[in-house]
Design a protein around this motif. Structure first.
Motif, PDB file in Angstrom:
ATOM      1  N   LEU A 261       0.817  -1.175  -0.034  1.00  0.00           N
ATOM      2  CA  LEU A 261       0.121   0.154   0.029  1.00  0.00           C
ATOM      3  C   LEU A 261       1.063   1.119   0.030  1.00  0.00           C
ATOM      4  O   LEU A 261       0.646   2.276  -0.585  1.00  0.00           O
ATOM      5  CB  LEU A 261      -1.072   0.022   1.098  1.00  0.00           C
ATOM      6  CG  LEU A 261      -1.968  -0.892   1.281  1.00  0.00           C
ATOM      7  CD1 LEU A 261      -2.838  -1.070   2.573  1.00  0.00           C
ATOM      8  CD2 LEU A 261      -3.058  -0.733  -0.028  1.00  0.00           C
ATOM      9  N   ALA A 262       2.074   1.271   0.944  1.00  0.00           N
ATOM     10  CA  ALA A 262       3.073   2.466   0.856  1.00  0.00           C
ATOM     11  C   ALA A 262       3.531   2.603  -0.543  1.00  0.00           C
ATOM     12  O   ALA A 262       3.769   3.693  -0.642  1.00  0.00           O
ATOM     13  CB  ALA A 262       3.890   2.233   1.972  1.00  0.00           C
ATOM     14  N   GLY A 263       3.851   1.579  -1.068  1.00  0.00           N
ATOM     15  CA  GLY A 263       4.190   1.732  -2.481  1.00  0.00           C
ATOM     16  C   GLY A 263       3.515   2.523  -3.499  1.00  0.00           C
ATOM     17  O   GLY A 263       4.171   2.870  -4.383  1.00  0.00           O
ATOM     18  N   ARG A 264       2.059   2.023  -3.340  1.00  0.00           N
ATOM     19  CA  ARG A 264       1.130   2.706  -4.207  1.00  0.00           C
ATOM     20  C   ARG A 264       0.720   4.167  -4.012  1.00  0.00           C
ATOM     21  O   ARG A 264       0.728   4.929  -4.800  1.00  0.00           O
ATOM     22  CB  ARG A 264      -0.077   1.914  -4.323  1.00  0.00           C
ATOM     23  CG  ARG A 264       0.349   0.333  -4.922  1.00  0.00           C
ATOM     24  CD  ARG A 264      -1.129  -0.020  -5.389  1.00  0.00           C
ATOM     25  NE  ARG A 264      -1.898  -0.597  -4.319  1.00  0.00           N
ATOM     26  CZ  ARG A 264      -1.841  -1.782  -3.874  1.00  0.00           C
ATOM     27  NH1 ARG A 264      -1.067  -2.657  -4.194  1.00  0.00           N
ATOM     28  NH2 ARG A 264      -2.643  -1.892  -2.901  1.00  0.00           N
ATOM     29  N   ARG A 265       0.867   4.257  -2.594  1.00  0.00           N
ATOM     30  CA  ARG A 265       0.117   5.749  -2.275  1.00  0.00           C
ATOM     31  C   ARG A 265       1.175   6.531  -1.405  1.00  0.00           C
ATOM     32  O   ARG A 265       0.722   7.544  -0.885  1.00  0.00           O
ATOM     33  CB  ARG A 265      -1.257   5.643  -1.572  1.00  0.00           C
ATOM     34  CG  ARG A 265      -1.220   4.825  -0.342  1.00  0.00           C
ATOM     35  CD  ARG A 265      -2.447   4.768   0.622  1.00  0.00           C
ATOM     36  NE  ARG A 265      -2.664   3.688   1.463  1.00  0.00           N
ATOM     37  CZ  ARG A 265      -1.751   3.693   2.631  1.00  0.00           C
ATOM     38  NH1 ARG A 265      -1.226   4.647   2.748  1.00  0.00           N
ATOM     39  NH2 ARG A 265      -1.968   2.866   3.391  1.00  0.00           N
ATOM     40  N   GLY A 266       2.329   5.884  -1.189  1.00  0.00           N
ATOM     41  CA  GLY A 266       3.230   6.640  -0.298  1.00  0.00           C
ATOM     42  C   GLY A 266       2.934   6.191   1.259  1.00  0.00           C
ATOM     43  O   GLY A 266       1.931   5.839   1.510  1.00  0.00           O
ATOM     44  N   PRO A 267       3.927   5.886   1.982  1.00  0.00           N
ATOM     45  CA  PRO A 267       3.732   5.711   3.385  1.00  0.00           C
ATOM     46  C   PRO A 267       3.312   6.812   4.125  1.00  0.00           C
ATOM     47  O   PRO A 267       3.309   7.758   3.962  1.00  0.00           O
ATOM     48  CB  PRO A 267       5.334   5.279   3.930  1.00  0.00           C
ATOM     49  CG  PRO A 267       6.275   6.474   2.970  1.00  0.00           C
ATOM     50  CD  PRO A 267       5.477   6.186   1.768  1.00  0.00           C
ATOM     51  N   THR A 268       2.503   6.070   5.392  1.00  0.00           N
ATOM     52  CA  THR A 268       1.781   6.985   6.083  1.00  0.00           C
ATOM     53  C   THR A 268       2.001   6.723   7.563  1.00  0.00           C
ATOM     54  O   THR A 268       2.618   5.730   7.788  1.00  0.00           O
ATOM     55  CB  THR A 268       0.134   6.873   5.946  1.00  0.00           C
ATOM     56  OG1 THR A 268      -0.181   5.670   6.218  1.00  0.00           O
ATOM     57  CG2 THR A 268      -0.086   7.142   4.468  1.00  0.00           C
ATOM     58  N   ALA A 269       1.605   7.388   8.481  1.00  0.00           N
ATOM     59  CA  ALA A 269       1.929   7.138   9.909  1.00  0.00           C
ATOM     60  C   ALA A 269       1.125   5.822  10.367  1.00  0.00           C
ATOM     61  O   ALA A 269       1.519   5.046  11.217  1.00  0.00           O
ATOM     62  CB  ALA A 269       1.523   8.365  10.739  1.00  0.00           C
ATOM     63  N   GLY A 270      -0.022   5.558   9.757  1.00  0.00           N
ATOM     64  CA  GLY A 270      -0.730   4.484   9.988  1.00  0.00           C
ATOM     65  C   GLY A 270       0.017   3.065   9.387  1.00  0.00           C
ATOM     66  O   GLY A 270      -0.107   2.138  10.370  1.00  0.00           O
ATOM     67  N   ASP A 271       0.750   3.218   8.613  1.00  0.00           N
ATOM     68  CA  ASP A 271       1.506   2.063   8.072  1.00  0.00           C
ATOM     69  C   ASP A 271       2.469   1.847   9.042  1.00  0.00           C
ATOM     70  O   ASP A 271       2.892   0.805   9.492  1.00  0.00           O
ATOM     71  CB  ASP A 271       2.170   2.207   6.627  1.00  0.00           C
ATOM     72  CG  ASP A 271       1.172   2.560   5.543  1.00  0.00           C
ATOM     73  OD1 ASP A 271      -0.082   2.032   5.634  1.00  0.00           O
ATOM     74  OD2 ASP A 271       1.111   3.329   4.724  1.00  0.00           O
ATOM     75  N   VAL A 272       3.226   2.664   9.191  1.00  0.00           N
ATOM     76  CA  VAL A 272       4.267   2.615  10.514  1.00  0.00           C
ATOM     77  C   VAL A 272       3.873   2.239  11.569  1.00  0.00           C
ATOM     78  O   VAL A 272       4.333   1.156  12.344  1.00  0.00           O
ATOM     79  CB  VAL A 272       4.961   3.773  10.582  1.00  0.00           C
ATOM     80  CG1 VAL A 272       5.979   3.771  11.820  1.00  0.00           C
ATOM     81  CG2 VAL A 272       5.780   4.455   9.311  1.00  0.00           C
ATOM     82  N   ALA A 273       2.533   2.542  12.206  1.00  0.00           N
ATOM     83  CA  ALA A 273       2.007   2.012  13.545  1.00  0.00           C
ATOM     84  C   ALA A 273       1.433   0.723  13.349  1.00  0.00           C
ATOM     85  O   ALA A 273       1.386   0.026  14.397  1.00  0.00           O
ATOM     86  CB  ALA A 273       0.917   2.841  14.010  1.00  0.00           C
ATOM     87  N   ALA A 274       1.168   0.164  12.279  1.00  0.00           N
ATOM     88  CA  ALA A 274       0.764  -1.158  11.909  1.00  0.00           C
ATOM     89  C   ALA A 274       1.786  -2.128  11.657  1.00  0.00           C
ATOM     90  O   ALA A 274       1.753  -3.300  12.236  1.00  0.00           O
ATOM     91  CB  ALA A 274      -0.046  -1.256  10.566  1.00  0.00           C
ATOM     92  N   MET A 275       3.037  -1.480  11.129  1.00  0.00           N
ATOM     93  CA  MET A 275       4.201  -2.522  11.159  1.00  0.00           C
ATOM     94  C   MET A 275       5.219  -2.621  12.083  1.00  0.00           C
ATOM     95  O   MET A 275       5.562  -3.835  12.357  1.00  0.00           O
ATOM     96  CB  MET A 275       4.861  -1.999   9.620  1.00  0.00           C
ATOM     97  CG  MET A 275       4.122  -2.142   8.533  1.00  0.00           C
ATOM     98  SD  MET A 275       5.372  -1.912   6.998  1.00  0.00           S
ATOM     99  CE  MET A 275       5.263  -0.043   7.181  1.00  0.00           C
ATOM    100  N   VAL A 276       5.295  -1.594  12.902  1.00  0.00           N
ATOM    101  CA  VAL A 276       6.264  -1.776  14.032  1.00  0.00           C
ATOM    102  C   VAL A 276       6.024  -2.905  15.254  1.00  0.00           C
ATOM    103  O   VAL A 276       6.583  -3.691  15.410  1.00  0.00           O
ATOM    104  CB  VAL A 276       6.303  -0.395  14.950  1.00  0.00           C
ATOM    105  CG1 VAL A 276       7.121  -0.509  16.069  1.00  0.00           C
ATOM    106  CG2 VAL A 276       6.979   0.725  13.804  1.00  0.00           C
ATOM    107  N   PRO A 277       4.432  -2.865  15.449  1.00  0.00           N
ATOM    108  CA  PRO A 277       4.141  -4.156  16.569  1.00  0.00           C
ATOM    109  C   PRO A 277       4.476  -5.492  15.761  1.00  0.00           C
ATOM    110  O   PRO A 277       4.843  -6.240  16.535  1.00  0.00           O
ATOM    111  CB  PRO A 277       2.667  -3.864  16.858  1.00  0.00           C
ATOM    112  CG  PRO A 277       2.414  -2.291  16.452  1.00  0.00           C
ATOM    113  CD  PRO A 277       3.390  -2.015  15.189  1.00  0.00           C
TER     114      PRO A 277
END
Length: 467
Positions: A261-277
């Motif tokens: 998703l980040a590759g298509r629309r750019g990374p967001t804070a929600g992506d980081v918040a979901a991936m870190v845990p």
């Protein structure tokens, strides 16, 4: 009887041939020794019999001479083909003799004159004789010579029989040993062929067990026990790999989806918040898997440091209180153990996290001394563990039905790590039912002797802390 067989002989000829050769050699040596002993005993027995007969005839002749019979009459009446006689005067002159003996020279050559009880061996032609002397009245003496030809013939016969019989009996013993060794090794060959046919995918098969409870039977049962352990280990390994793959797939899938998703629309804070845990979860899982792999390969080999177990328990209680989610009750006494501080801290962390995960509102931590042991108890007021599952919860990737939801956290390795670490420290852990309901994990570790008052395990603070 166990037979010693050289290693090079077993390697070159095999067990059956080596056993047969060893048996034949043992039988041959035994028969040779027995034959020699038999020949010696037989020769001694025959010689003693000849001496007894000769002495008896000599005494008979002495009795006749003492009765006034002339030497010629005595010799004529008594002498036989087996015992020959000579009558001598005091000067050793032959007064009368059997026709086969000389009438001029004593048959013993005067050897028995000094010792009448002795015997000598002489010969007349090719006939060996055993000569004895008996004194008679009037300074006379009687020489009786018994033939040893029969003794020599019997000795030769026994020797010839031994020469022929020893190799024959040794050959029979070797052949019989070869045959019976083959029969005895037949179950071993059956075990070997069955094991050779078992593959890594078919460890459920077993080798045939003979009825006899001998070495071969124990070998078969030991082999079946080993196959059972290998089968169980393989099943556990497959389940371990499957469970590990399943647990790793979930965080990897979440991270992959977020990256796409980040590759298509750019990374967001929600992506980081979901991936870190998820990344943290995967890191913890990999760390746990590596620890268990080390335990399986060569053991954990903990360090031998002085560890204050009460400090670790107080730190975990403070950490759990800091979350503010549960009531934490703690009662500890100074207890020091020998071990690896980091590994024991991990044990405390896993037990407390497991209790917090299942607790409804309260977690209790107790630490006390019990003789030479330190006893640590971590209890919760959750649903508890059924009696049938209280041993299984320490297996790897085991999560009870109520704890299988992903939101509950954990992958079923925490208690398995607890059991491995405690085993490496000479301790143990067991699951029990808590007094007020819920589960209680009781840890026992060898403790160091310390000075101080031991606080009973029931002594709890009058008020509970919550933050």
């Amino acid at each position: 009887m166990r037979m010693w067989v050289p290693v090079w002989l077993r390697e070159r000829w095999g067990v059956r041939v080596a056993a047969a050769a060893a048996a034949a050699a043992v039988v041959a040596v035994a028969l040779v020794l027995a034959g020699i002993a038999l020949v010696l005993l037989q020769e001694r027995s025959v010689r003693s019999s000849v001496e007894d007969q000769a002495r008896a005839q000599a005494l008979n002749a002495v009795a006749r001479l003492d009765d006034g019979e002339s030497p010629e009459e005595t010799v004529t009446e008594i002498a036989t083909g087996f015992v020959l006689l000579q009558v001598l005067d005091a000067d050793g002159t032959v007064l009368a003799a059997s026709p086969q003996l000389s009438t001029t020279e004593p048959v013993d050559g005067g050897a028995t004159a000094a010792d009448p009880d002795s015997t000598v061996t002489a010969s007349v032609g090719d006939d060996p004789l055993l000569v004895v002397r008996e004194p008679a009245a009037g300074s006379l003496a009687v020489l009786a010579a018994g033939s040893l030809a029969a003794a020599e013939r019997s000795t030769e016969t026994v020797t010839q029989l031994a020469v022929v019989g020893v190799p024959l009996l040794a050959l029979v013993a070797g052949a019989a040993t070869y045959l019976f060794a083959g029969l005895a090794l037949r179950p071993v060959e059956a075990i070997r062929s069955r094991v050779a046919a078992i593959t890594g995918q078919d460890l459920a098969r077993r080798v045939p067990e003979p009825v006899a409870r001998d070495e071969v039977g124990r070998l078969a049962r030991t082999m079946n026990d080993m196959l059972a352990r290998l089968d169980a280990a393989q099943v556990a390994q497959r389940r371990f790999v499957g469970d590990a793959s399943h647990e790793l797939r979930s965080p990897l899938a979440t991270i992959t989806a977020r990256l796409e998703l980040a590759g298509r629309r750019g990374p967001t804070a929600g992506d980081v918040a979901a991936m870190v845990p998820e990344a943290h979860r995967m890191a913890r899982l990999i760390e746990d898997l590596l620890l268990l792999a080390r335990a399986d390969e060569r053991g954990l080999a903990p360090r031998r440091d002085d560890v204050d177990l009460d400090e670790l328990a107080d730190d975990e209680a403070a950490r759990l209180r800091a979350t503010g989610a549960l009531t934490v009750r703690a009662a500890t006494v100074p207890v020091r153990v020998t071990g690896d501080r980091a590994q024991l801290a991990r044990v405390l962390r896993n037990l407390v996290d497991n209790a917090a995960r299942h607790a409804s509102s309260q977690v209790t931590i107790r630490l006390r001394s019990d003789g030479t042991e330190a006893v640590l108890e971590v209890a919760d007021d959750g649903p508890g563990i059924p009696p049938t599952d209280r041993t299984r919860v320490f297996d790897r990737f085991v999560r009870l039905d109520e704890g299988r939801a992903r939101d509950a956290g954990g992958v079923g390795l925490g208690l398995a790590i607890v059991a491995e670490v405690l085993a490496a420290h000479g301790g143990s852990v067991e699951a029990r039912a808590a007094d007020g309901g819920g589960a209680l994990m009781r840890v026992r570790l060898p403790r160091q002797p310390v000075d101080g008052v031991v606080v009973p395990s029931e002594a709890l603070p009058p008020t509970a802390s919550r933050s």
